[in-house]
Design a protein around this motif. Structure first.
Motif, mmCIF file in Angstrom:
data_model
loop_
_atom_site.group_PDB
_atom_site.id
_atom_site.type_symbol
_atom_site.label_atom_id
_atom_site.label_comp_id
_atom_site.label_asym_id
_atom_site.label_seq_id
_atom_site.Cartn_x
_atom_site.Cartn_y
_atom_site.Cartn_z
ATOM 1 N N PRO A 86 9.782 -5.806 1.428
ATOM 2 C CA PRO A 86 10.551 -5.082 2.445
ATOM 3 C C PRO A 86 11.926 -4.644 1.952
ATOM 4 O O PRO A 86 12.364 -3.515 2.232
ATOM 5 C CB PRO A 86 10.652 -6.091 3.591
ATOM 6 C CG PRO A 86 9.443 -6.958 3.437
ATOM 7 C CD PRO A 86 9.269 -7.092 1.953
ATOM 8 N N ALA A 87 12.612 -5.499 1.213
ATOM 9 C CA ALA A 87 13.934 -5.131 0.695
ATOM 10 C C ALA A 87 13.820 -3.993 -0.311
ATOM 11 O O ALA A 87 14.665 -3.080 -0.340
ATOM 12 C CB ALA A 87 14.601 -6.336 0.046
ATOM 13 N N ALA A 88 12.789 -4.013 -1.137
ATOM 14 C CA ALA A 88 12.598 -2.956 -2.119
ATOM 15 C C ALA A 88 12.323 -1.622 -1.449
ATOM 16 O O ALA A 88 12.848 -0.584 -1.874
ATOM 17 C CB ALA A 88 11.446 -3.321 -3.057
ATOM 18 N N HIS A 121 8.422 3.851 5.568
ATOM 19 C CA HIS A 121 7.550 2.690 5.450
ATOM 20 C C HIS A 121 7.450 1.986 6.802
ATOM 21 O O HIS A 121 8.402 1.943 7.582
ATOM 22 C CB HIS A 121 8.057 1.714 4.390
ATOM 23 C CG HIS A 121 9.420 1.160 4.678
ATOM 24 N ND1 HIS A 121 10.577 1.867 4.470
ATOM 25 C CD2 HIS A 121 9.814 -0.047 5.164
ATOM 26 C CE1 HIS A 121 11.620 1.136 4.808
ATOM 27 N NE2 HIS A 121 11.186 -0.041 5.235
ATOM 28 N N VAL A 122 6.274 1.474 7.074
ATOM 29 C CA VAL A 122 6.023 0.626 8.240
ATOM 30 C C VAL A 122 5.445 -0.666 7.683
ATOM 31 O O VAL A 122 4.320 -0.700 7.169
ATOM 32 C CB VAL A 122 5.040 1.280 9.223
ATOM 33 C CG1 VAL A 122 4.737 0.331 10.376
ATOM 34 C CG2 VAL A 122 5.600 2.607 9.748
ATOM 35 N N GLY A 123 6.228 -1.737 7.760
ATOM 36 C CA GLY A 123 5.801 -2.988 7.149
ATOM 37 C C GLY A 123 5.647 -2.820 5.657
ATOM 38 O O GLY A 123 6.564 -2.371 4.962
ATOM 39 N N LEU A 130 -0.148 5.864 10.462
ATOM 40 C CA LEU A 130 1.128 5.216 10.793
ATOM 41 C C LEU A 130 1.837 5.875 11.965
ATOM 42 O O LEU A 130 2.443 5.191 12.793
ATOM 43 C CB LEU A 130 2.056 5.233 9.579
ATOM 44 C CG LEU A 130 1.631 4.431 8.348
ATOM 45 C CD1 LEU A 130 2.668 4.589 7.251
ATOM 46 C CD2 LEU A 130 1.433 2.959 8.683
ATOM 47 N N TYR A 131 1.781 7.222 12.025
ATOM 48 C CA TYR A 131 2.633 7.944 12.978
ATOM 49 C C TYR A 131 1.872 8.872 13.915
ATOM 50 O O TYR A 131 2.497 9.616 14.685
ATOM 51 C CB TYR A 131 3.668 8.786 12.222
ATOM 52 C CG TYR A 131 4.503 8.003 11.247
ATOM 53 C CD1 TYR A 131 5.521 7.176 11.682
ATOM 54 C CD2 TYR A 131 4.283 8.100 9.872
ATOM 55 C CE1 TYR A 131 6.294 6.454 10.782
ATOM 56 C CE2 TYR A 131 5.044 7.390 8.964
ATOM 57 C CZ TYR A 131 6.052 6.566 9.428
ATOM 58 O OH TYR A 131 6.810 5.856 8.537
ATOM 59 N N GLY A 132 0.546 8.858 13.870
ATOM 60 C CA GLY A 132 -0.205 9.806 14.675
ATOM 61 C C GLY A 132 0.034 11.230 14.172
ATOM 62 O O GLY A 132 0.173 11.460 12.976
ATOM 63 N N VAL A 153 0.874 -1.181 0.000
ATOM 64 C CA VAL A 153 0.000 0.000 0.000
ATOM 65 C C VAL A 153 0.908 1.227 0.000
ATOM 66 O O VAL A 153 1.796 1.361 0.851
ATOM 67 C CB VAL A 153 -0.934 0.028 1.222
ATOM 68 C CG1 VAL A 153 -1.750 1.323 1.249
ATOM 69 C CG2 VAL A 153 -1.859 -1.188 1.218
ATOM 70 N N VAL A 154 0.677 2.135 -0.964
ATOM 71 C CA VAL A 154 1.527 3.320 -1.113
ATOM 72 C C VAL A 154 0.691 4.568 -0.881
ATOM 73 O O VAL A 154 -0.314 4.787 -1.567
ATOM 74 C CB VAL A 154 2.158 3.374 -2.515
ATOM 75 C CG1 VAL A 154 3.115 4.561 -2.608
ATOM 76 C CG2 VAL A 154 2.887 2.071 -2.837
#
Length: 377
Positions: free
Chosen positions: A321-323, A278-280, A167-169, A153-154
């Motif tokens: 995740p690596a990307a 990114h988170v996950g 994600l971060y409040g 998801v972007v």
């Protein structure tokens, strides 16, 4: 990655549609969730510098952008009366033009058509209401009641990004700079064959930017209180009050504005997500991660660069995740440099106190910044 991915792009703006096109052309399944009810664009026009045009060529829409806009090569520096102080050739990235001015609605139409033609699905009046990332995929429910499972998801959902808040409040809420941008579309003057930029110190900055053969926009930056909003009945008069230090072509352009309806006012804010973007399997890009001031005309260019580099990273790396890690390592230094340079120029033009680091950036200047950014991204 060897297998096609399922990617949800949250936001159908310039960056989101560029990513949708780049990914769909590579065979990935892409859906764009856009909160508006149609592809449209707020504002008037936008500058596509050479690095942005290089991206447009990569996704196959360069000719469409040039046809819809106004290609230009020279930046003119003028005094507040419109007298030319310098005419500065602008650099090219490879064999694409130096710059293109284009109406925002025209660019939205070009990018929307490209995304659809590539095979992406555009879903309107839709935004994320529920999201669960279990490490292997992301389950998402949208406001229109649809639901699906995605590999990635972007969040290309802008400076007010709902995904960033999820994600971060509120840690990375937009920070108001104390300045606002006024813009209005007017008939193009024959002498405006590229951006004409005039500054009057603390009295503000004005730009004339061609966006078609017939049209240009008058842009102006002034200090404004955070709670200021233009009077909808007299926005054009309020703009004129702020431009009294300018004469010549700026005054002539202003004289063609007959009412408030077409005047666009926007506060200039910044966003810097200092944690990983990114988170996950959920990632932020463009203004959602690194919104900057418009002073070197690179905000949208950074978004489209983000998009094609993310597509390339997904090509090159063995896992999502690596990307994402590789993408951010490549993008963060350049985007942060643009943000720092843009803010330094704002402070210089308005008489603000600069730091030693900003003084070093200002030695490069706006023309030098264009040369820096005409190098590969």
């Amino acid at each position: 990655m060897a297998s096609p991915l399922r990617v949800l792009v949250h936001g159908g703006g310039i960056g989101g549609l560029t990513l949708a096109t780049a990914l769909a052309r590579r065979g990935h399944t892409v859906e764009v969730a856009e909160i508006r009810d149609r592809l449209d664009a707020l504002g008037v026009g936008i500058i596509q510098p050479s690095n942005a045009l290089h991206v447009m060529r990569e996704i196959g829409v360069l000719d469409d952008c040039l046809k819809a806009g106004y290609e230009w090569e020279i930046l003119t520096i003028a005094d507040p009366a419109g007298n030319t102080l310098a005419r500065i050739p602008q650099p090219r990235m490879g064999d694409v033009p130096s710059n293109n001015g284009i109406p925002r609605p025209a660019l939205a139409a070009v990018l929307g058509a490209a995304a659809t033609a590539a095979g992406a699905t555009l879903r309107f009046s839709a935004t994320v209401t529920e999201l669960h990332d279990d490490g292997e995929g992301v389950d998402v429910t949208l406001s229109d009641g649809s639901a699906g499972r995605w590999d990635l998801v972007v969040g290309f959902d802008g400076i007010g990004s709902p995904l960033r808040t999820r994600l971060y409040g509120e840690r990375y809420a937009p920070r108001y700079t104390g300045f606002a941008n006024w813009r209005v579309t007017v008939p193009r003057q024959a002498r405006v064959d590229g951006v004409v930029m005039s500054t009057a110190g603390q009295d503000g900055k004005a730009l004339l930017t061609p966006i078609t053969d017939e049209l240009m926009y008058l842009g102006a930056v002034f200090a404004e209180k955070e709670d200021f909003r233009p009077d909808p009945e007299r926005a054009h008069e309020q703009l004129a009050e702020r431009l009294t230090a300018f004469s010549g072509p700026v005054a002539e352009a202003l004289a063609t504005v007959n009412g408030p309806a077409d005047v666009v006012h926007s506060r200039i804010s910044q966003v810097t997500v200092e944690e990983p973007w990114h988170v996950g399997r959920v990632v932020l890009a463009g203004d959602a991660a690194h919104a900057c001031t418009p002073h070197i005309a690179q905000g949208a260019a950074m978004a489209v660069e983000d998009a094609v580099v993310l597509a390339e990273s997904l090509d090159a790396e063995p896992s999502v995740p690596a990307a994402l890690a590789a993408w951010e390592a490549r993008r963060r230094p350049r985007a942060m440099w643009v943000q720092a340079m843009s803010h330094a120029v704002l402070k210089q033009e308005t008489g603000g106190e600069t730091t030693p680091e900003e003084d070093e950036l200002l030695k490069i200047g706006i023309p030098g910044a264009a040369h820096v950014l005409a190098k590969p991204y």
